[in-house]
Write a protein that holds these residues in place. Structure first.
Motif, PDB file in Angstrom:
ATOM      1  N   GLY A   5      66.720  41.007 -10.586  1.00 29.82           N
ATOM      2  CA  GLY A   5      66.914  39.970  -9.573  1.00 29.82           C
ATOM      3  C   GLY A   5      66.824  38.573 -10.125  1.00 29.82           C
ATOM      4  N   TRP A   6      66.408  38.444 -11.373  1.00 29.39           N
ATOM      5  CA  TRP A   6      66.243  37.125 -11.998  1.00 29.39           C
ATOM      6  C   TRP A   6      67.294  36.916 -13.086  1.00 29.39           C
ATOM      7  CZ3 TRP A   6      62.848  39.638  -9.231  1.00 29.39           C
ATOM      8  CH2 TRP A   6      61.954  38.926  -8.441  1.00 29.39           C
TER       9      TRP A   6
ATOM     10  N   PRO B  98      73.331  51.112   2.060  1.00 27.42           N
ATOM     11  CA  PRO B  98      73.133  50.283   0.863  1.00 27.42           C
ATOM     12  C   PRO B  98      74.436  49.713   0.305  1.00 27.42           C
ATOM     13  CG  PRO B  98      71.753  52.241   0.741  1.00 27.42           C
ATOM     14  CD  PRO B  98      72.630  52.406   1.947  1.00 27.42           C
ATOM     15  N   GLU B  99      75.515  50.510   0.349  1.00 32.12           N
ATOM     16  CA  GLU B  99      76.787  50.040  -0.189  1.00 32.12           C
ATOM     17  C   GLU B  99      77.307  48.846   0.611  1.00 32.12           C
ATOM     18  OE1 GLU B  99      76.134  53.130   0.786  1.00 32.12           O
ATOM     19  OE2 GLU B  99      75.925  54.173  -1.136  1.00 32.12           O
ATOM     20  N   THR B 100      77.066  48.866   1.913  1.00 32.17           N
ATOM     21  CA  THR B 100      77.504  47.756   2.760  1.00 32.17           C
ATOM     22  C   THR B 100      76.727  46.487   2.423  1.00 32.17           C
ATOM     23  OG1 THR B 100      78.007  49.312   4.536  1.00 32.17           O
ATOM     24  CG2 THR B 100      77.773  46.988   5.148  1.00 32.17           C
ATOM     25  N   LEU B 101      75.428  46.633   2.190  1.00 30.82           N
ATOM     26  CA  LEU B 101      74.617  45.470   1.831  1.00 30.82           C
ATOM     27  C   LEU B 101      75.039  44.920   0.464  1.00 30.82           C
ATOM     28  CD1 LEU B 101      71.098  46.696   3.031  1.00 30.82           C
ATOM     29  CD2 LEU B 101      72.548  44.968   4.109  1.00 30.82           C
ATOM     30  N   GLU B 102      75.386  45.810  -0.459  1.00 28.22           N
ATOM     31  CA  GLU B 102      75.825  45.345  -1.779  1.00 28.22           C
ATOM     32  C   GLU B 102      77.141  44.582  -1.672  1.00 28.22           C
ATOM     33  OE1 GLU B 102      73.823  48.807  -4.615  1.00 28.22           O
ATOM     34  OE2 GLU B 102      75.932  48.925  -4.075  1.00 28.22           O
TER      35      GLU B 102
ATOM     36  N   SER C  33      65.918  53.185   2.783  1.00 26.78           N
ATOM     37  CA  SER C  33      65.844  51.978   1.969  1.00 26.78           C
ATOM     38  C   SER C  33      64.563  51.209   2.257  1.00 26.78           C
ATOM     39  CB  SER C  33      67.052  51.066   2.250  1.00 26.78           C
ATOM     40  OG  SER C  33      68.264  51.720   1.962  1.00 26.78           O
ATOM     41  N   ALA C  34      64.284  50.256   1.419  1.00 26.86           N
ATOM     42  CA  ALA C  34      63.171  49.341   1.629  1.00 26.86           C
ATOM     43  C   ALA C  34      63.681  47.932   1.366  1.00 26.86           C
ATOM     44  CB  ALA C  34      62.006  49.665   0.700  1.00 26.86           C
ATOM     45  N   MET C  35      62.943  46.977   1.848  1.00 27.62           N
ATOM     46  CA  MET C  35      63.293  45.587   1.557  1.00 27.62           C
ATOM     47  C   MET C  35      62.077  44.893   0.979  1.00 27.62           C
ATOM     48  SD  MET C  35      64.829  42.536   3.912  1.00 27.62           S
ATOM     49  CE  MET C  35      66.501  43.060   3.616  1.00 27.62           C
ATOM     50  N   GLY C  36      62.333  44.091   0.015  1.00 33.53           N
ATOM     51  CA  GLY C  36      61.223  43.380  -0.597  1.00 33.53           C
ATOM     52  C   GLY C  36      61.701  42.215  -1.414  1.00 33.53           C
ATOM     53  N   GLY C  37      60.843  41.746  -2.212  1.00 36.77           N
ATOM     54  CA  GLY C  37      61.168  40.598  -3.041  1.00 36.77           C
ATOM     55  C   GLY C  37      60.056  40.365  -4.023  1.00 36.77           C
ATOM     56  N   GLY C  38      60.283  39.434  -4.839  1.00 39.17           N
ATOM     57  CA  GLY C  38      59.306  39.191  -5.873  1.00 39.17           C
ATOM     58  C   GLY C  38      59.006  37.725  -6.045  1.00 39.17           C
TER      59      GLY C  38
ATOM     60  N   GLU D  27      59.419  54.819  -4.324  1.00 37.61           N
ATOM     61  CA  GLU D  27      60.037  56.018  -3.761  1.00 37.61           C
ATOM     62  C   GLU D  27      61.279  55.715  -2.924  1.00 37.61           C
ATOM     63  OE1 GLU D  27      56.915  57.905  -1.589  1.00 37.61           O
ATOM     64  OE2 GLU D  27      55.695  58.291  -3.381  1.00 37.61           O
ATOM     65  N   ALA D  28      61.530  54.444  -2.638  1.00 41.17           N
ATOM     66  CA  ALA D  28      62.705  54.083  -1.836  1.00 41.17           C
ATOM     67  C   ALA D  28      63.983  54.394  -2.609  1.00 41.17           C
ATOM     68  CB  ALA D  28      62.664  52.599  -1.484  1.00 41.17           C
ATOM     69  N   GLU D  29      64.996  54.874  -1.880  1.00 38.02           N
ATOM     70  CA  GLU D  29      66.279  55.148  -2.531  1.00 38.02           C
ATOM     71  C   GLU D  29      66.989  53.865  -2.929  1.00 38.02           C
ATOM     72  OE1 GLU D  29      68.661  57.683  -0.111  1.00 38.02           O
ATOM     73  OE2 GLU D  29      67.200  59.334  -0.123  1.00 38.02           O
ATOM     74  N   TYR D  30      66.691  52.777  -2.206  1.00 42.79           N
ATOM     75  CA  TYR D  30      67.356  51.499  -2.470  1.00 42.79           C
ATOM     76  C   TYR D  30      66.416  50.395  -2.014  1.00 42.79           C
ATOM     77  CZ  TYR D  30      70.867  47.758  -1.982  1.00 42.79           C
ATOM     78  OH  TYR D  30      71.567  46.579  -2.076  1.00 42.79           O
ATOM     79  N   VAL D  31      66.253  49.375  -2.831  1.00 45.10           N
ATOM     80  CA  VAL D  31      65.408  48.236  -2.458  1.00 45.10           C
ATOM     81  C   VAL D  31      66.273  46.988  -2.385  1.00 45.10           C
ATOM     82  CG1 VAL D  31      63.416  46.829  -3.062  1.00 45.10           C
ATOM     83  CG2 VAL D  31      63.384  49.286  -3.551  1.00 45.10           C
ATOM     84  N   GLN D  32      66.397  46.485  -1.184  1.00 43.81           N
ATOM     85  CA  GLN D  32      67.194  45.282  -0.946  1.00 43.81           C
ATOM     86  C   GLN D  32      66.302  44.054  -1.088  1.00 43.81           C
ATOM     87  OE1 GLN D  32      70.517  44.500  -0.176  1.00 43.81           O
ATOM     88  NE2 GLN D  32      69.716  42.416  -0.352  1.00 43.81           N
ATOM     89  N   LEU D  33      66.789  43.059  -1.832  1.00 42.43           N
ATOM     90  CA  LEU D  33      66.069  41.796  -1.944  1.00 42.43           C
ATOM     91  C   LEU D  33      66.165  41.067  -0.607  1.00 42.43           C
ATOM     92  CD1 LEU D  33      64.634  40.291  -4.300  1.00 42.43           C
ATOM     93  CD2 LEU D  33      66.760  39.029  -4.652  1.00 42.43           C
ATOM     94  N   TYR D  34      65.122  40.330  -0.244  1.00 42.67           N
ATOM     95  CA  TYR D  34      65.130  39.591   1.018  1.00 42.67           C
ATOM     96  C   TYR D  34      66.460  38.841   1.200  1.00 42.67           C
ATOM     97  CZ  TYR D  34      60.091  40.470   0.945  1.00 42.67           C
ATOM     98  OH  TYR D  34      58.859  41.080   0.909  1.00 42.67           O
ATOM     99  N   LEU D  35      67.032  38.921   2.393  1.00 43.04           N
ATOM    100  CA  LEU D  35      68.398  38.445   2.579  1.00 43.04           C
ATOM    101  C   LEU D  35      68.554  36.946   2.358  1.00 43.04           C
ATOM    102  CD1 LEU D  35      69.765  40.535   5.605  1.00 43.04           C
ATOM    103  CD2 LEU D  35      69.849  41.006   3.151  1.00 43.04           C
ATOM    104  N   ASP D  36      67.552  36.142   2.723  1.00 43.73           N
ATOM    105  CA  ASP D  36      67.730  34.704   2.497  1.00 43.73           C
ATOM    106  C   ASP D  36      67.747  34.381   1.012  1.00 43.73           C
ATOM    107  OD1 ASP D  36      65.035  35.317   2.207  1.00 43.73           O
ATOM    108  OD2 ASP D  36      64.317  33.460   3.119  1.00 43.73           O
ATOM    109  N   VAL D  37      67.003  35.158   0.225  1.00 45.96           N
ATOM    110  CA  VAL D  37      67.027  34.977  -1.225  1.00 45.96           C
ATOM    111  C   VAL D  37      68.341  35.510  -1.795  1.00 45.96           C
ATOM    112  CG1 VAL D  37      65.907  35.612  -3.398  1.00 45.96           C
ATOM    113  CG2 VAL D  37      64.528  35.085  -1.379  1.00 45.96           C
ATOM    114  N   THR D  38      68.771  36.665  -1.302  1.00 47.36           N
ATOM    115  CA  THR D  38      70.009  37.278  -1.789  1.00 47.36           C
ATOM    116  C   THR D  38      71.212  36.377  -1.559  1.00 47.36           C
ATOM    117  OG1 THR D  38      69.164  39.498  -1.372  1.00 47.36           O
ATOM    118  CG2 THR D  38      71.556  39.252  -1.495  1.00 47.36           C
TER     119      THR D  38
END
Length: 431
Positions: free
Chosen positions: A137-138, A217-221, A318-323, A383-394
């Motif tokens: 993500g960086w 997940p594919e739609t978010l990507e 999926s999960a959502m998170g950020g760093g 364990e999440a199949e896909y981790v989406q970065l927070y949308l405002d950051v993405t």
């Protein structure tokens, strides 16, 4: 060349000249100073303005100074919302600190495009390799411009005692169960949910998580790459947020409530037992604790559960998170890159994990996490199949800001699901 080696050269008789400061917020000293054995000052902004991070980061700076004679790190701890604003202003005015906070994603890409960040790729390759996928993500266009020290997922932090009082035996696993829990909490005169909608992004989080559940997940990507929000799942996410708002789960005055400032903020309300839960990130326990008189928060009464599943949702796994991470400003001395590597070396990552303030990004240090709630988050992340970065950051500040603004309007009954999609699309077209 390390500063230790530079100082050895100084003992042998190199002439030292303290050159002019590199300008702006950046610290005094330059690469030429370092090469000549001179003193170097790095300025460092971070958001650990409360313990344990306040003391922890100061200790990291002190240790780096001790290992690198001639280096001074001027640390400034700034409240999170103020830090975001000050960082944007500093970058826009070409006046950033040497070491600045970095949340990655589209925001980082915009800063790279503006020439504001140092390319770390060839400066600290071993560190980047050790971080592995956490560094993704960086990075942009194959190069690394920041290092993450914490990578977690968000969800609902809740008060177990208040759940017991309301007769809620288990944390909600589905949205239907979540709505039932809200009604049970209302029935015992407990504010079910605290939200700092006054800061807008906590309101936006409800849309982020709803979209992560309703969209594949594919739609978010695709949305991330092409700013394409035409899939019906984006409207469905807004409809879920509308349903949540219509259920009236939030604390009194939520439209003006701040997220993390003061005992009456959303974090303070939950930490002080005045609301039952809050949708927030992995950093929330330390924030809540600092807003309580004892500075200990809810203790064993604090629990966590992920955003509930949505019936038929294509993103339920999926999960959502950020760093949280740091970058070096483009004009910072090279020693800045070495400092970033120091922040995420194994010893410091273990020390960070032990604070309970976040989840280490270095795989070798994840076993340092001792807090049971943080261990739960760590399992959810891994364990999440896909981790989406927070949308405002993405999506970056323009599209992400438009998203947060429009969701806040929906919270105030001044917009609707179509308005959210339209706002994101218009902001993307104006980029």
């Amino acid at each position: 060349m390390s500063i230790t080696r530079v100082r050895r050269a100084l003992v042998l008789g190199a002439t030292v000249a303290l050159l002019a400061a590199c300008g702006g917020q950046g610290g005094a000293g330059s690469d030429e100073d370092a090469e000549a054995g001179g003193d170097v000052t790095l300025t460092w902004w971070h958001n650990g303005n409360n313990d344990p991070l306040l003391s922890y980061w100061q200790g990291v700076a002190d240790d780096f100074e001790a290992e690198n004679e001639g280096v001074t790190i001027e640390v400034e701890a700034i409240q999170n919302e103020d830090l975001r604003t000050r960082t944007q202003v500093a970058l826009q005015s070409n006046d950033p600190p040497d070491v600045l906070p970095q949340w990655g994603g589209g925001e980082l890409a915009d800063q790279v495009e503006a020439g504001a960040l140092m390319d770390l790729t060839d400066k600290i390759p071993d560190t980047i390799e050790a971080l592995g996928g956490s560094a993704g993500g960086w990075q942009t266009e194959g190069k690394t411009y920041g290092v993450p020290y914490s990578l977690g997922v968000g969800g609902f932090w809740y008060n177990k005692a208040l759940f017991d009082q309301a007769g809620i035996a288990e944390p909600p696993a589905t949205m239907d169960e979540w709505f039932e829990a809200v009604e049970k909490l209302k029935a015992v005169d407990v504010a079910p949910v605290a939200v700092g909608a006054g800061d807008k992004w906590p309101a936006g989080w409800y849309y982020y998580y709803a979209a992560t559940r309703t969209c594949a997940p594919e739609t978010l990507e695709t949305a991330q790459l092409e700013y394409d929000f035409t899939d019906p799942c984006f409207i469905e996410a807004g409809e879920l947020v509308q349903q949540i708002v219509d259920a009236e789960p939030f604390n009194e005055g939520f439209l003006a409530t701040p997220a993390q400032t003061g005992a009456t903020s959303s974090a303070g309300l939950v930490g002080n037992g005045l609301a039952a839960m809050e949708l927030m990130g992995h950093w929330n326990p330390s924030v809540m604790a600092d807003l309580t008189p004892s500075k200990e928060g809810l203790g064993d009464d604090l629990g966590w559960f992920p955003f509930p599943e949505v019936e038929g949702g294509e993103g339920n796994a999926s999960a959502m998170g950020g760093g949280d991470g740091f970058s070096c400003a483009a004009g910072a001395p090279d020693i800045c890159a070495e400092f970033l590597a120091f922040i995420v070396n194994e010893d410091n990552q273990r020390g960070f994990g032990a604070t309970g303030a976040g989840l280490p990004t270095l795989p070798a240090a994840t076993d340092s996490v001792e807090d049971p709630n943080m261990q739960t988050l760590l399992a959810a992340r891994d364990e999440a199949e896909y981790v989406q970065l927070y949308l405002d950051v993405t999506y970056g500040p323009n599209v992400g800001g438009a998203l947060n603004d429009e969701v806040s309007l929906l919270f105030a009954d001044q917009s609707d699901p179509q308005g959210i999609v339209d706002a994101m699309t218009e902001a993307a077209e104006a980029r």
